[in-house]
Design an enzyme around this catalytic site. Structure first.
Site, short mmCIF file in Angstrom:
data_model
loop_
_atom_site.label_atom_id
_atom_site.label_comp_id
_atom_site.label_asym_id
_atom_site.label_seq_id
_atom_site.Cartn_x
_atom_site.Cartn_y
_atom_site.Cartn_z
N SER A 1 0.88 -1.17 0.00
CA SER A 1 0.00 0.00 0.00
C SER A 1 0.91 1.22 0.00
CB SER A 1 -0.84 -0.03 1.29
OG SER A 1 -1.33 1.25 1.62
N TYR B 1 -1.90 -0.47 10.54
CA TYR B 1 -1.96 -0.78 9.10
C TYR B 1 -0.65 -0.36 8.41
CZ TYR B 1 -4.11 -1.07 4.40
OH TYR B 1 -4.43 -1.38 3.10
N LYS C 1 1.99 -2.83 6.45
CA LYS C 1 2.33 -2.69 5.03
C LYS C 1 3.81 -2.36 4.82
CE LYS C 1 -1.75 -3.65 3.35
NZ LYS C 1 -1.99 -4.85 2.54
P1 NAD Z 1 -11.61 -5.99 -0.13
O1 NAD Z 1 -12.12 -5.89 1.25
O2 NAD Z 1 -12.53 -5.70 -1.26
O3 NAD Z 1 -10.91 -7.41 -0.37
C1 NAD Z 1 -10.12 -8.04 0.60
C2 NAD Z 1 -10.40 -9.53 0.58
O4 NAD Z 1 -9.53 -10.18 1.50
C3 NAD Z 1 -11.84 -9.86 1.01
O5 NAD Z 1 -12.45 -10.72 0.05
C4 NAD Z 1 -11.67 -10.57 2.35
O6 NAD Z 1 -12.64 -11.57 2.60
C5 NAD Z 1 -10.28 -11.17 2.19
N1 NAD Z 1 -9.66 -11.47 3.49
C6 NAD Z 1 -9.53 -10.64 4.54
N2 NAD Z 1 -8.94 -11.29 5.57
C7 NAD Z 1 -8.70 -12.56 5.15
C8 NAD Z 1 -8.11 -13.71 5.74
N3 NAD Z 1 -7.67 -13.69 7.00
N4 NAD Z 1 -8.02 -14.83 5.00
C9 NAD Z 1 -8.49 -14.87 3.73
N5 NAD Z 1 -9.06 -13.82 3.12
C10 NAD Z 1 -9.16 -12.68 3.82
O7 NAD Z 1 -10.37 -4.96 -0.17
P2 NAD Z 1 -9.30 -4.63 -1.32
O8 NAD Z 1 -9.23 -3.15 -1.38
O9 NAD Z 1 -9.52 -5.40 -2.56
O10 NAD Z 1 -7.98 -5.12 -0.57
C11 NAD Z 1 -7.04 -5.99 -1.15
C12 NAD Z 1 -5.66 -5.62 -0.66
O11 NAD Z 1 -5.33 -4.31 -1.11
C13 NAD Z 1 -5.51 -5.59 0.86
O12 NAD Z 1 -4.26 -6.16 1.22
C14 NAD Z 1 -5.51 -4.11 1.18
O13 NAD Z 1 -4.83 -3.82 2.37
C15 NAD Z 1 -4.81 -3.57 -0.04
N6 NAD Z 1 -5.00 -2.14 -0.31
C16 NAD Z 1 -6.25 -1.64 -0.58
C17 NAD Z 1 -6.39 -0.29 -0.82
C18 NAD Z 1 -7.73 0.32 -1.10
O14 NAD Z 1 -7.84 1.56 -1.12
N7 NAD Z 1 -8.78 -0.46 -1.36
C19 NAD Z 1 -5.28 0.55 -0.78
C20 NAD Z 1 -4.03 0.01 -0.51
C21 NAD Z 1 -3.89 -1.34 -0.28
#
Ligand code: NAD
Length: 251
Positions: free
Chosen positions: A141, A154, A158
């Site tokens: 991230s 968080y 990261k």
């Molecule tokens: P999201 O919530 O849409 O998807 C995350 C998925 O991870 C979900 O389907 C959830 O069920 C699954 N998950 C969570 N904990 C879990 C576990 N213990 N075991 C198995 N599955 C698990 O969110 P997203 O935005 O698609 O996030 C994906 C990644 O991107 C994450 O690592 C998040 O930190 C990172 N990220 C997201 C953003 C943003 O703005 N959306 C920004 C930077 C980084």
């Protein structure tokens, strides 16, 4: 990426993971959809199959070693090898001042975001090392390279993901295994749905929020395109790279 490539995507029931799983499958990869949400994970698989793609769904909690070993074993049993692990599952911390972060909440964020990535890497690297090839992509991230206000746990998790990425990249650079990380800024997914309200509650609203520097959040598909590049031969000289895809957020 190439036809028949086997890619494991964690957190594939939603957001960036689902979009990446769909894109890879559309481009001919066999996709292992991993998530602890069964219904939504099965829905990802259905979307893949409806589009003519191939995959399997495995329910797993990425923070549990036994579950991680299980999804990798199932992958090998079904498809015979693994080309790419997209270590993407993650959870967002509740925004709060550092001193108010509950220890149990800190543990949860570290367990999923950092230990989950570690476990996926550890067990996949063993298999990939035996194969003599492999490719790992970790979702970090922008908080992996700079702090975000009210998100200390968080941010720490990261930063750790980037540390693991670089450490493995060095160790496996001569073993045919590449390890890279992506750094999204704000992406329109389930994880960010409640962020504007939470920011208002904390009383801290950074200039970039809620519209980000480009004036919008990324669509998950825009991150999937970056993942697809890292999974492809087009990125063959890249390892240990930390790829920003943040709409200029960190400028
Ligand atoms: P999201 O919530 O849409 O998807 C995350 C998925 O991870 C979900 O389907 C959830 O069920 C699954 N998950 C969570 N904990 C879990 C576990 N213990 N075991 C198995 N599955 C698990 O969110 P997203 O935005 O698609 O996030 C994906 C990644 O991107 C994450 O690592 C998040 O930190 C990172 N990220 C997201 C953003 C943003 O703005 N959306 C920004 C930077 C980084």
């Amino acid at each position: 990426m190439h036809e028949g490539q086997v890619i494991v995507v964690t957190g594939a029931a939603s957001g960036i993971g689902r979009a990446s799983a769909q894109l890879m499958a559309a481009r001919g990869a066999k996709v292992v959809v991993v998530d602890f949400q069964r219904e939504a994970g099965e829905e990802t698989l259905r979307l893949i199959e409806d589009n003519g793609g191939t995959g399997i769904f495995i329910q797993a909690d990425v923070s549990k070693a036994a579950d991680v070993q299980e999804y990798l074993e199932q992958t090998i049993k079904t498809f015979g090898h693994i080309d790419v692990l997209f270590n993407n599952a993650g959870v967002l911390q509740t925004f709060s001042q550092f001193e108010d972060i509950d220890e149990s909440h800190f543990d949860k964020i570290i367990n999923v975001n950092l230990k989950g990535v570690f476990l996926g890497m550890k067990h996949a690297l063993k298999i990939m090392n035996e194969q003599g090839y492999g490719n790992i992509i970790n979702t970090a991230s922008t908080t992996g390279i700079r702090a975000e206000h009210s998100l200390a746990a968080y941010t720490a998790s990261k930063h750790g993901v980037i540390g693991l990425t670089k450490a493995a990249a060095i160790e496996y650079v001569k073993k045919g295994i590449r390890v890279n990380a992506i750094c999204p800024g704000g992406v329109a997914t389930a994880i960010t749905a409640g962020v504007p309200e939470q920011l208002l509650e904390t009383g801290y609203v950074p200039d970039e929020f809620p519209n980000m520097r480009m004036g919008r959040y990324a669509e998950p598909e825009e991150l999937a395109a970056v993942v697809s590049f890292l999974a492809s031969e087009g990125s063959s000289y890249m390892t240990g790279s930390v790829l920003l895809a943040d709409g200029g957020l960190t400028l």
